[in-house]
Motif scaffolding. Sequence first.
Motif, PDB file in Angstrom:
ATOM      1  N   GLY A 164      58.187 -42.717 -40.345  1.00  0.00           N
ATOM      2  CA  GLY A 164      59.176 -43.776 -40.178  1.00  0.00           C
ATOM      3  C   GLY A 164      60.477 -43.464 -40.880  1.00  0.00           C
ATOM      4  N   ALA A 165      61.458 -44.307 -40.654  1.00  0.00           N
ATOM      5  CA  ALA A 165      62.799 -44.104 -41.213  1.00  0.00           C
ATOM      6  C   ALA A 165      62.975 -44.945 -42.465  1.00  0.00           C
ATOM      7  CB  ALA A 165      63.861 -44.456 -40.179  1.00  0.00           C
ATOM      8  N   GLY A 166      62.240 -44.609 -43.513  1.00  0.00           N
ATOM      9  CA  GLY A 166      62.358 -45.355 -44.757  1.00  0.00           C
ATOM     10  C   GLY A 166      61.426 -44.795 -45.804  1.00  0.00           C
ATOM     11  N   LEU A 167      61.539 -45.322 -47.010  1.00  0.00           N
ATOM     12  CA  LEU A 167      60.706 -44.874 -48.110  1.00  0.00           C
ATOM     13  C   LEU A 167      59.309 -45.466 -47.959  1.00  0.00           C
ATOM     14  CD1 LEU A 167      60.820 -43.226 -50.755  1.00  0.00           C
ATOM     15  CD2 LEU A 167      61.288 -45.373 -51.946  1.00  0.00           C
ATOM     16  N   ASP A 168      58.305 -44.617 -47.967  1.00  0.00           N
ATOM     17  CA  ASP A 168      56.914 -45.039 -47.810  1.00  0.00           C
ATOM     18  C   ASP A 168      56.753 -45.868 -46.534  1.00  0.00           C
ATOM     19  OD1 ASP A 168      54.236 -45.180 -48.487  1.00  0.00           O
ATOM     20  OD2 ASP A 168      54.470 -46.957 -49.730  1.00  0.00           O
ATOM     21  N   ALA A 169      57.355 -45.370 -45.443  1.00  0.00           N
ATOM     22  CA  ALA A 169      57.358 -46.108 -44.181  1.00  0.00           C
ATOM     23  C   ALA A 169      56.422 -45.527 -43.148  1.00  0.00           C
ATOM     24  CB  ALA A 169      58.787 -46.139 -43.610  1.00  0.00           C
ATOM     25  N   ASN A 170      55.636 -44.516 -43.507  1.00  0.00           N
ATOM     26  CA  ASN A 170      54.764 -43.879 -42.537  1.00  0.00           C
ATOM     27  C   ASN A 170      53.567 -44.758 -42.202  1.00  0.00           C
ATOM     28  OD1 ASN A 170      56.556 -41.840 -42.845  1.00  0.00           O
ATOM     29  ND2 ASN A 170      55.101 -40.310 -43.538  1.00  0.00           N
ATOM     30  N   VAL A 171      53.111 -44.644 -40.969  1.00  0.00           N
ATOM     31  CA  VAL A 171      51.917 -45.345 -40.500  1.00  0.00           C
ATOM     32  C   VAL A 171      50.892 -44.284 -40.116  1.00  0.00           C
ATOM     33  CG1 VAL A 171      50.967 -46.829 -38.710  1.00  0.00           C
ATOM     34  CG2 VAL A 171      53.178 -47.374 -39.724  1.00  0.00           C
ATOM     35  N   LYS A 172      49.702 -44.367 -40.710  1.00  0.00           N
ATOM     36  CA  LYS A 172      48.672 -43.352 -40.511  1.00  0.00           C
ATOM     37  C   LYS A 172      47.561 -43.887 -39.626  1.00  0.00           C
ATOM     38  CE  LYS A 172      49.528 -41.195 -45.016  1.00  0.00           C
ATOM     39  NZ  LYS A 172      48.943 -40.774 -46.305  1.00  0.00           N
ATOM     40  N   LEU A 173      47.164 -43.073 -38.665  1.00  0.00           N
ATOM     41  CA  LEU A 173      46.017 -43.355 -37.822  1.00  0.00           C
ATOM     42  C   LEU A 173      44.956 -42.319 -38.179  1.00  0.00           C
ATOM     43  CD1 LEU A 173      48.486 -44.624 -36.267  1.00  0.00           C
ATOM     44  CD2 LEU A 173      47.194 -44.248 -34.176  1.00  0.00           C
ATOM     45  N   GLU A 174      44.077 -42.696 -39.073  1.00  0.00           N
ATOM     46  CA  GLU A 174      43.043 -41.771 -39.519  1.00  0.00           C
ATOM     47  C   GLU A 174      41.687 -42.473 -39.502  1.00  0.00           C
ATOM     48  OE1 GLU A 174      43.966 -40.482 -43.494  1.00  0.00           O
ATOM     49  OE2 GLU A 174      44.427 -42.481 -44.181  1.00  0.00           O
ATOM     50  N   TYR A 175      40.786 -41.911 -38.727  1.00  0.00           N
ATOM     51  CA  TYR A 175      40.847 -40.676 -37.969  1.00  0.00           C
ATOM     52  C   TYR A 175      40.605 -40.973 -36.489  1.00  0.00           C
ATOM     53  CZ  TYR A 175      40.643 -37.845 -42.219  1.00  0.00           C
ATOM     54  OH  TYR A 175      40.922 -37.258 -43.417  1.00  0.00           O
ATOM     55  N   LEU A 176      41.005 -39.993 -35.622  1.00  0.00           N
ATOM     56  CA  LEU A 176      40.723 -40.044 -34.202  1.00  0.00           C
ATOM     57  C   LEU A 176      40.105 -38.722 -33.794  1.00  0.00           C
ATOM     58  CD1 LEU A 176      44.156 -41.466 -32.957  1.00  0.00           C
ATOM     59  CD2 LEU A 176      42.055 -42.779 -33.246  1.00  0.00           C
ATOM     60  N   SER A 177      39.455 -38.701 -32.647  1.00  0.00           N
ATOM     61  CA  SER A 177      39.033 -37.409 -32.126  1.00  0.00           C
ATOM     62  C   SER A 177      40.273 -36.577 -31.825  1.00  0.00           C
ATOM     63  CB  SER A 177      38.191 -37.584 -30.861  1.00  0.00           C
ATOM     64  OG  SER A 177      38.979 -38.112 -29.818  1.00  0.00           O
ATOM     65  N   THR A 178      40.144 -35.255 -31.897  1.00  0.00           N
ATOM     66  CA  THR A 178      41.307 -34.389 -31.720  1.00  0.00           C
ATOM     67  C   THR A 178      41.955 -34.606 -30.360  1.00  0.00           C
ATOM     68  OG1 THR A 178      40.313 -32.733 -33.172  1.00  0.00           O
ATOM     69  CG2 THR A 178      42.088 -32.003 -31.735  1.00  0.00           C
ATOM     70  N   THR A 179      41.130 -34.761 -29.316  1.00  0.00           N
ATOM     71  CA  THR A 179      41.686 -34.978 -27.978  1.00  0.00           C
ATOM     72  C   THR A 179      42.466 -36.290 -27.915  1.00  0.00           C
ATOM     73  OG1 THR A 179      39.825 -33.761 -27.028  1.00  0.00           O
ATOM     74  CG2 THR A 179      41.119 -35.122 -25.533  1.00  0.00           C
ATOM     75  N   SER A 180      41.886 -37.351 -28.477  1.00  0.00           N
ATOM     76  CA  SER A 180      42.582 -38.640 -28.481  1.00  0.00           C
ATOM     77  C   SER A 180      43.848 -38.578 -29.319  1.00  0.00           C
ATOM     78  CB  SER A 180      41.648 -39.734 -29.008  1.00  0.00           C
ATOM     79  OG  SER A 180      40.530 -39.901 -28.164  1.00  0.00           O
ATOM     80  N   ALA A 181      43.798 -37.872 -30.459  1.00  0.00           N
ATOM     81  CA  ALA A 181      44.980 -37.770 -31.320  1.00  0.00           C
ATOM     82  C   ALA A 181      46.128 -37.072 -30.608  1.00  0.00           C
ATOM     83  CB  ALA A 181      44.621 -37.036 -32.611  1.00  0.00           C
ATOM     84  N   GLU A 182      45.832 -36.006 -29.873  1.00  0.00           N
ATOM     85  CA  GLU A 182      46.877 -35.303 -29.140  1.00  0.00           C
ATOM     86  C   GLU A 182      47.490 -36.204 -28.073  1.00  0.00           C
ATOM     87  OE1 GLU A 182      44.891 -31.931 -27.657  1.00  0.00           O
ATOM     88  OE2 GLU A 182      44.875 -30.844 -29.565  1.00  0.00           O
ATOM     89  N   ALA A 183      46.630 -36.950 -27.355  1.00  0.00           N
ATOM     90  CA  ALA A 183      47.139 -37.834 -26.305  1.00  0.00           C
ATOM     91  C   ALA A 183      47.962 -38.978 -26.882  1.00  0.00           C
ATOM     92  CB  ALA A 183      45.970 -38.372 -25.483  1.00  0.00           C
ATOM     93  N   VAL A 184      47.493 -39.559 -27.997  1.00  0.00           N
ATOM     94  CA  VAL A 184      48.224 -40.657 -28.625  1.00  0.00           C
ATOM     95  C   VAL A 184      49.562 -40.164 -29.162  1.00  0.00           C
ATOM     96  CG1 VAL A 184      48.213 -42.236 -30.591  1.00  0.00           C
ATOM     97  CG2 VAL A 184      46.196 -42.045 -29.140  1.00  0.00           C
ATOM     98  N   ARG A 185      49.575 -38.979 -29.743  1.00  0.00           N
ATOM     99  CA  ARG A 185      50.841 -38.421 -30.231  1.00  0.00           C
ATOM    100  C   ARG A 185      51.839 -38.262 -29.089  1.00  0.00           C
ATOM    101  NH1 ARG A 185      50.979 -32.516 -32.891  1.00  0.00           N
ATOM    102  NH2 ARG A 185      50.107 -32.025 -30.845  1.00  0.00           N
ATOM    103  N   ALA A 186      51.365 -37.761 -27.936  1.00  0.00           N
ATOM    104  CA  ALA A 186      52.257 -37.615 -26.788  1.00  0.00           C
ATOM    105  C   ALA A 186      52.778 -38.972 -26.326  1.00  0.00           C
ATOM    106  CB  ALA A 186      51.531 -36.894 -25.649  1.00  0.00           C
TER     107      ALA A 186
END
Length: 561
Positions: free
Chosen positions: A166-188
Amino acid sequence: MTEIPPAPPAPDGPGPTGGVARSPLSDGDWHRMHPLTPLFRGGLVLVIVSGIIIANLRDRVIDVLFDGFFPGGFTGAEDPIDFVLGHDLVLVVLLGVLGVLLIVVGLFYLMWRFHTFRITGDDVEVRSGVLFRTHRRAPLDRVQGVNLTRPMIARLVGMAKLEVVGAGLDANVKLEYLSTTSAEAVRADILRLASGRQLAEATAKAERDRVSGRRAAGDLAATAALTVSSGLDGLVHGAEDPADEPESVVHIPPGRLIASQVLSGSSIALLAGIIAIVAGAVYGTPWVLFGIFPVVLGFGAYTIRTITRSLRYSIAPTRSGVRITFGLFTTVTEIIPPGRVHAVEVSQSIFWRPLGWWSVSVNRLSGRGAGDTGSDQFATVLPVGDRDDVARVLGLVLPHLGPEQWRAIFEDGVLGPRDDDPYVTTPRRARLFRPLSWKRNGFLLGDDTLFLRRGVIWRTLGVFPLARLQSVDVAQGPIDRRLAVANVRAHTIAGRVSGSLGIIDRDAALGLFESVAAGAVRAAAEDHSHRWDGDTFDASVDDPAPVLSASREHERGLGER
């Protein structure tokens, strides 16, 4: 002057960034993480810590457990297994162990059930917690990148975690964990939505129905075996590397990477310190030598960690931005979308100069806290490379640079100064304050880019796109006023790249101030890279020869002269 050839567009297809996004996890509904998420988010650490406690306090733990159920019947002199077998308590112990396991599994289930996420057309949201609930949201129009991390143990079971920057201090959002295939698709999907383009609803619905039907008819054992097999393959061969994405434009030999660490300034300083301490111990107090070992041990661990993080490094263009992958054991893949690089620095120490090596760093929002040491690794986009490697990387992270600006980077910037130097440098009257670097200490303002050149022992060149520049200031001290010089500072987001430049002619600094102010407004009005189109993004320099042809022709001209 040779033009930079346009890169071929990334192919459409089933890859994570090609074509339309099809992930059923991006339909705007709440979804749960991978069922093993509680184990990898803290359960595994809990099991290890419990094992250490039991191993070190075995007798006390056994006394507490047995005295609670059989007061007076068990003494510490007896072996607990013989006591259980001799009193026919096997069933009781097994039921107790089963009860503990059920409690742990129940707690893990609650943690998993209350840990959900959803991806809408505007935000990425994550909710977690049973007693104390947390709800984090990352607006898609502020997404600075999406990092996919695959820790070594998680890779064995085909799992990965996403970090939406994210665009700020401590602004990241984590999705942990997903299957590798799902993670690649969600990232796209996230990158597609962040680019300003909406998902294809019909395609997503069709894919969702197909996946649901396959899940209902699928064999659980076959699915588990396939997941473990893909995880093992990923551990052996490295990070995921879809066939439809271009290969890395830079390849760093391991020997060069190790040598660059040995020849780094910190290594040389440590070696000099050790020699000084040893010499002092020989002619003074020998016990001082014992103080070296913690320093050497810590520095050795840091060096090894730095090398392993840089192994399997790759950088390549994709439809959604520049993809950077690194890490030997824990693999991290980050995608930097267009317009998210605020400053770039090319640097070279005096120890790398005979070998012709450089490193490239960037200033970009990492979304991490100020005390997070892991954010430093995301600042380096090229750990070590030769001139051609630098050209390829700069062509990716600064696609707006034209062929006419490459001389400002290489001949006049990194290697300069040369004849007819276009940079404004320290005036003769103030050379006392830059006795070694007065020829290199200077700036050059292009149509849409500011170049700051510094250093002799440690050469650096800072490149600042005016569209990303926050502000610029000019400062003077009493001695500066006496000498009619000034100090200039280009402000960007906090990072490794410094925008400071001192001891410049006052009138030139004031002219730079006015020109940058006007140029930044113009560049920001013309810049639309914050909402890019995934089908038209182009940031690729596969062959550095065209990029460097103009500067090398200039070199040949100097030689003939």
